[in-house]
Design a protein around this motif. Sequence first.
Motif, short mmCIF file in Angstrom:
data_model
loop_
_atom_site.label_atom_id
_atom_site.label_comp_id
_atom_site.label_asym_id
_atom_site.label_seq_id
_atom_site.Cartn_x
_atom_site.Cartn_y
_atom_site.Cartn_z
N GLN A 126 0.82 -1.31 0.09
CA GLN A 126 -0.18 -0.19 0.01
C GLN A 126 0.90 1.34 0.02
OE1 GLN A 126 -1.34 -2.52 2.46
NE2 GLN A 126 -2.12 -3.20 0.71
N ALA A 127 2.06 0.96 -0.72
CA ALA A 127 2.74 2.16 -1.00
C ALA A 127 2.50 3.45 -1.66
CB ALA A 127 4.23 1.76 -1.22
N MET A 128 2.88 4.50 -1.76
CA MET A 128 2.48 5.73 -2.51
C MET A 128 3.70 5.57 -3.65
SD MET A 128 2.16 9.88 -1.84
CE MET A 128 0.47 9.81 -1.29
N VAL A 129 3.15 5.76 -5.00
CA VAL A 129 4.39 6.03 -5.86
C VAL A 129 4.61 7.43 -6.45
CG1 VAL A 129 4.58 5.85 -8.11
CG2 VAL A 129 3.70 4.00 -7.09
N ILE A 130 5.73 8.01 -6.16
CA ILE A 130 5.97 9.31 -6.45
C ILE A 130 6.69 9.62 -7.79
CG2 ILE A 130 7.30 11.38 -5.68
CD1 ILE A 130 6.90 10.37 -2.78
N SER A 131 6.36 10.14 -8.72
CA SER A 131 6.95 10.11 -10.13
C SER A 131 6.40 11.26 -10.96
CB SER A 131 6.80 8.79 -10.74
OG SER A 131 7.64 8.88 -12.00
N ILE A 132 6.90 11.37 -12.09
CA ILE A 132 6.18 12.38 -13.19
C ILE A 132 4.79 11.73 -13.31
CG2 ILE A 132 6.82 11.12 -15.29
CD1 ILE A 132 7.73 14.28 -16.15
N VAL A 133 3.66 12.80 -13.45
CA VAL A 133 2.46 12.54 -13.58
C VAL A 133 2.23 11.48 -14.65
CG1 VAL A 133 1.50 14.99 -13.06
CG2 VAL A 133 2.10 14.56 -15.25
N GLU A 134 2.78 11.36 -15.69
CA GLU A 134 2.30 10.33 -16.63
C GLU A 134 2.47 8.99 -16.08
OE1 GLU A 134 3.82 12.98 -17.45
OE2 GLU A 134 2.91 13.95 -19.10
N GLY A 178 5.71 10.32 -20.30
CA GLY A 178 6.11 11.88 -19.80
C GLY A 178 7.90 11.82 -20.06
N GLU A 179 8.06 12.91 -19.50
CA GLU A 179 9.67 13.25 -19.62
C GLU A 179 10.52 12.39 -18.40
OE1 GLU A 179 11.27 15.55 -21.93
OE2 GLU A 179 9.48 15.36 -22.78
N PRO A 180 11.70 12.09 -18.82
CA PRO A 180 12.55 11.39 -17.83
C PRO A 180 13.06 12.55 -16.89
CG PRO A 180 13.64 12.00 -19.85
CD PRO A 180 12.40 12.34 -20.34
N ALA A 181 13.35 12.00 -15.58
CA ALA A 181 13.86 12.96 -14.62
C ALA A 181 14.81 12.46 -13.86
CB ALA A 181 12.44 13.08 -13.65
N GLY A 182 15.47 13.29 -13.04
CA GLY A 182 16.35 12.85 -11.76
C GLY A 182 15.48 13.16 -10.70
N LEU A 183 16.09 12.76 -9.53
CA LEU A 183 15.42 13.23 -8.24
C LEU A 183 16.25 13.67 -7.19
CD1 LEU A 183 13.98 9.54 -7.79
CD2 LEU A 183 12.66 11.36 -8.10
N LEU A 184 15.77 14.78 -6.69
CA LEU A 184 16.49 15.64 -5.57
C LEU A 184 15.72 15.26 -4.30
CD1 LEU A 184 19.07 17.42 -5.76
CD2 LEU A 184 17.63 19.32 -5.50
N LEU A 185 16.44 14.48 -3.58
CA LEU A 185 15.83 14.29 -2.19
C LEU A 185 16.27 15.15 -1.27
CD1 LEU A 185 15.83 10.38 -2.04
CD2 LEU A 185 14.02 11.80 -3.30
N GLN A 186 15.58 16.04 -0.31
CA GLN A 186 16.05 16.74 0.90
C GLN A 186 15.45 15.94 2.01
OE1 GLN A 186 15.05 20.34 -1.57
NE2 GLN A 186 16.82 21.34 -0.51
N VAL A 187 16.31 15.26 2.60
CA VAL A 187 15.64 14.36 3.71
C VAL A 187 16.79 14.39 5.09
CG1 VAL A 187 15.28 11.93 4.51
CG2 VAL A 187 14.54 12.82 2.11
#
Length: 226
Positions: free
Chosen positions: A66-74, A124-133
């Motif tokens: 039951q995890a949330m997927v975080i990604s580009i909208v498409e 959608g467009e490919p992306a990188g991820l910047l995490l501030q944690v």
Amino acid sequence: MKITYHGHSALSFLLKDGTRLIIDPFLSQNPLADISEKDVQADYVLVTHGHDDHVGDTVEIAKNNQAMVISIVEICSFVASQGVEKTHGLNIGGGFDFPFGRVTLTHAQHSSGYEKDGQMIYMGEPAGLLLQVEGKTIYHAGDTADCSDLALLGEKVPIDVAFLPIGDNFTMGPDDAVSAAKRLKAKTVIPIHYNTFEVIKQDPNAFVEKLPGIGKVMEIGETIEV
Ligand code: NI
Ligand code: MN
């Protein structure tokens, strides 16, 4: 936080508060992966782009946990169409403050499509991820080529750890990754996206030798504390 490398571009994070993230979980189809998708525990699944070696087992892991997927909208729309209940869509340049920290999608110079039943689906467009944690900034470059935008990232926020592809053929190769690492000005640079397939065979030790004091090889299954 603890970060574990699972081969190719797959990384999992265990945060101090117990939150678990996994990025680009390409596991069941990667013979080099150290874990089975069935054993993954995750609260969030983050996906850089729509190629199968990054989407991987996202749908199964999200459903099992039951995890949330975080990604580009498409990509969020796609996984929702496959039965994933919780998604949070972003777009390039946009960030959002999640309970565990901030995630921003960054520009990646690459492509993004998913082949299913003989059809190529637009992801959608490919992306990188910047995490501030936990007060740290972690950058996962996805499958990007070297590009001048990477200098901007390093200027805006000091990057503690950058995960850069070095495989060549589909992404930047080792020489371009050295150049990208210098422009990102990351304190630590860890190579990913190599040796999974014959055409991306690389020597990660030769790569990190070109980044003295900065480059670090993570073995598959290895965990670092950040
Ligand atoms: Ni790709
Ligand atoms: Mn890839």
